[in-house]
Design a protein around this motif. Structure first.
Motif, short mmCIF file in Angstrom:
data_model
loop_
_atom_site.label_atom_id
_atom_site.label_comp_id
_atom_site.label_asym_id
_atom_site.label_seq_id
_atom_site.Cartn_x
_atom_site.Cartn_y
_atom_site.Cartn_z
N MET A 287 -7.87 1.57 -4.00
CA MET A 287 -7.64 2.22 -2.83
C MET A 287 -6.46 3.52 -3.30
SD MET A 287 -6.08 -1.20 -0.79
CE MET A 287 -5.40 -0.21 0.66
N MET B 134 -3.83 6.82 -2.04
CA MET B 134 -2.99 7.48 -0.79
C MET B 134 -3.23 8.93 -1.11
SD MET B 134 -1.62 4.87 0.37
CE MET B 134 -0.55 5.41 1.23
N GLY C 134 -6.99 12.25 -2.75
CA GLY C 134 -6.40 11.14 -3.00
C GLY C 134 -5.49 10.78 -4.39
N ASN D 179 3.54 3.39 -7.47
CA ASN D 179 2.82 3.00 -6.23
C ASN D 179 3.70 2.91 -5.05
OD1 ASN D 179 0.30 2.40 -7.43
ND2 ASN D 179 1.03 0.30 -8.09
N LEU E 98 2.94 4.61 -1.38
CA LEU E 98 2.95 3.96 -0.17
C LEU E 98 4.05 4.48 1.00
CD1 LEU E 98 2.64 0.40 -1.55
CD2 LEU E 98 1.02 1.57 -0.24
N TRP F 180 -1.82 8.79 4.62
CA TRP F 180 -3.22 8.24 4.59
C TRP F 180 -3.61 7.34 3.70
CZ3 TRP F 180 -7.06 9.53 8.42
CH2 TRP F 180 -6.37 10.28 9.55
N PHE F 181 -4.48 6.29 4.02
CA PHE F 181 -4.96 5.64 2.90
C PHE F 181 -6.58 6.04 2.76
CE2 PHE F 181 -1.60 2.77 4.08
CZ PHE F 181 -1.30 2.02 2.81
N ASP F 182 -6.98 5.93 1.30
CA ASP F 182 -8.51 6.34 1.42
C ASP F 182 -9.01 5.12 0.51
OD1 ASP F 182 -9.76 8.36 2.02
OD2 ASP F 182 -9.88 9.71 -0.07
N ILE F 183 -9.99 4.49 1.03
CA ILE F 183 -10.63 3.02 0.69
C ILE F 183 -12.14 3.38 0.46
CG2 ILE F 183 -11.00 0.64 1.17
CD1 ILE F 183 -8.77 0.91 3.23
N LYS G 262 -1.29 6.17 8.57
CA LYS G 262 -0.19 5.36 8.64
C LYS G 262 0.34 5.89 10.02
CE LYS G 262 2.22 6.31 5.12
NZ LYS G 262 3.61 6.11 4.12
#
Length: 214
Positions: free
Chosen positions: A100, A102, A110, A139, A143, A148-151, A167
């Motif tokens: 993952m 951020m 990211g 980390n 957070l 934004w999260f990138d997965i 988020k």
């Protein structure tokens, strides 16, 4: 986007490889964030962050973030990601999730979370965040500060995709509250051990989706 008892839906997007479009395809989704009391007999007052992301015609993604309870795992926080494919989903299943990231915006580059990702079964993955001091601090900062999260994922048909989840205000509030709670009581064993039973995890994800849309 609709409101829930826990807050408004935040933005999400799914980027897929396409055999007909070299630039890929973008699908608009949405995400709802919440904070729940953790299911733990050993640490009263602990919490778990949860998000449900919807991508119509593709899949639902249920994310949970809690403190790690396995003393053999060198991780402080543990993500669990459960995908529930929609009927007729062309990718069939999610078979790989390498980690993952951020980022500061949907189109931004990211920064990877320092973590170890592991597949439980198709559609269910764990991402254990490093407990090494420098990596743990990095980390936590990501957070808290990145929006934004990138997965990245790979489907069973071998196509690659990237899931971007914002988020927003509700996710920021949920993560800030959880980290504050965890840092206020460091050390104790907490979040419930992850189950390896795929059907149970998928059922829980479906149930939470139903609750969030009532």
């Amino acid at each position: 986007m609709h409101a829930t008892d826990d807050g408004v839906s935040e933005r999400a997007a799914l980027y897929e490889e396409s055999s007909t479009d070299p630039t890929g395809q973008r699908l608009v989704g949405s995400a709802v964030w919440r904070v729940d009391p953790a299911k733990s007999d050993t640490q009263a007052g602990d919490v778990t962050v949860r998000a449900i992301a919807e991508f119509p015609g593709k899949f639902r993604l249920c994310i949970s973030l809690g403190r790690n309870s396995d003393p053999t795992l060198p991780a402080n926080y543990l993500f669990r990601l459960t995908f529930v494919p929609s009927p007729g989903f062309s990718g069939r299943a999610i078979i790989h999730l390498p980690g993952m990231l951020m980022k500061s915006g949907e189109q931004a580059r990211g920064t990877p979370l320092q973590a170890l990702a592991a597949k439980v079964v198709d559609n269910i993955f764990l991402v254990a965040l490093s407990n090494v001091d420098a990596q743990r601090n990095a980390n936590t900062l990501l957070l808290k500060e990145r929006s934004w999260f990138d997965i990245p994922v790979i489907y069973a048909d071998q196509r690659r995709a990237i899931i971007a989840i914002e988020k927003g205000m509700s996710g920021q509030k949920a993560i800030d509250a959880a980290i504050a709670a965890w840092e206020a009581s460091p050390g104790g064993p907490v979040a419930q051990q992850p189950s390896s039973h795929g059907d149970d995890e998928a059922s829980t994800c479906v149930a939470r989706v139903a609750m969030s849309t009532q």
